[in-house]
Design an enzyme around this catalytic site. Structure first.
Site: not given
Ligand SMILES: NC(=O)c1ccc[n+]([C@@H]2O[C@H](COP(=O)([O-])OP(=O)(O)OC[C@H]3O[C@@H](n4cnc5c(N)ncnc54)[C@H](O)[C@@H]3O)[C@@H](O)[C@H]2O)c1
Length: 296
Positions: A118, A139, A151, A189
């Site tokens: 993000s 994204h 995105e 963002n």
């Molecule tokens: N949640 C949202 O609304 C949203 C929207 C757009 C983008 N994002 C982006 O998406 C990404 C994930 O966000 P999320 O909300 O799904 O997070 P989340 O916390 O729900 O999930 C993250 C996962 O990554 C895993 N993880 C951590 N380190 C790791 C590694 N080294 N190798 C493999 N897996 C690993 C964790 O075990 C966890 O299951 C982030 O970069 C976030 O900025 C999130």
């Protein structure tokens, strides 16, 4: 492009795996946590069931989608046949830089490495690899199976060919890709978070209460949800993190996070995930109970 590896099986990773598998790609889902992988498969099945109930997919599509997903706790086996990797691991620079360095070493030379970050610079992530022309931002928006936008973020060295391929894949998923360049917050963002921050500043300065601010934006601007409730849904810690990325990235005081936002995060009022932010929530759900501390 047939083999897709999704790194991270949390909120975004399971949605990304779902959408690729539903569109007949072979998906390898990797996470360092086997619990997270098991939970992701349960969530994907539940979300597919909901789509079947609504009539948007058939029961056969549900079965083939699940058959298209293999989960794995080994990065080597997840990466080795990938044509495209979509990384959706925890939003942390050190984790992503290490992952991309390893993926670069493990993946075929032709593979494209995309990040769903993000806020972390795609140029910086690409610099951790020896293939910066094949590194790009993809994204997705939450919830991934529902939201149409992707995105597509071009890092400083991302090639036209990589961008074109990601546009084609995004369209094959039924999404609308939009090309943006790699500057702090990208477009989504950079615009959304200052709006949320300004809503918090308005509350902090006593311009209006929580519900009044949200009602103005809902009824006046036709936003489906007010900015303070949206902040609760996103997580106030995530909002603060992204405001700090904008503040540091541009070095401009207009992006300074509101002191109230900082206080709430320090006190553990993170929104839905902690049960209270600007509103209170029934534990473990997004059901709104009452307005929180600031309308008392
Ligand atoms: N949640 C949202 O609304 C949203 C929207 C757009 C983008 N994002 C982006 O998406 C990404 C994930 O966000 P999320 O909300 O799904 O997070 P989340 O916390 O729900 O999930 C993250 C996962 O990554 C895993 N993880 C951590 N380190 C790791 C590694 N080294 N190798 C493999 N897996 C690993 C964790 O075990 C966890 O299951 C982030 O970069 C976030 O900025 C999130």
């Amino acid at each position: 492009m047939k083999n897709i590896t999704v790194i991270g099986s949390g909120t975004m990773g399971n949605g990304i795996a779902h959408v690729f598998a539903l569109n007949n790609y072979k998906v390898h889902l990797f996470d360092i946590s086997t619990d997270a992988l098991a939970k992701a498969m349960v969530v994907i099945e539940k979300n597919l069931d909901r789509q079947v109930e609504k009539g948007s997919i058939t029961a056969e599509q549900k079965t083939s989608t699940l058959q298209n997903i293999t989960s794995s706790a080994s990065l080597e086996s997840a990466a080795k046949d990938a044509d495209l990797v979509v990384e959706a691991a925890t939003e942390n620079s050190a984790i992503k830089l290490e992952l991309f360095k390893n993926l670069d070493a493990l993946c075929n030379p032709g593979a494209i490495l995309a990040s769903n970050t993000s806020s972390i610079s795609i140029t910086k992530i690409a610099a951790a690899t020896k293939r910066p022309a094949q590194v790009i931002g993809m994204h997705f928006m939450n919830p991934v199976p529902v939201m149409k936008l992707i995105e597509v973020i071009r890092g400083y060295a991302t090639s036209d060919e990589t961008t074109k391929t990601i546009f084609e894949i995004s369209k094959a998923l039924g999404k609308n890709p939009v090309e943006v360049n790699d500057y702090p917050g990208f477009v989504a963002n950079r615009i959304l978070m200052p709006m949320i921050n300004e809503a918090i500043i308005s509350l902090h300065e006593g311009v209006a209460g929580v519900e009044e601010i949200d009602t103005v934006m809902k009824l006046g601007m036709a936003h489906p949800m007010g900015p303070l409730q949206l902040a609760d849904f996103i997580g106030l810690d995530v909002c603060l993190f992204i405001m700090n990325v904008l503040y540091e990235g541009f070095g401009n005081s207009k992006y300074a996070p509101c002191p109230l936002l900082k206080n709430m995060v320090t006190a553990g009022y993170l929104g839905v995930k902690s049960g209270e932010g600007f509103y209170k929530y029934t534990k473990g759900s997004k059901d709104l109970v009452v307005s929180g501390m600031f309308s008392k």
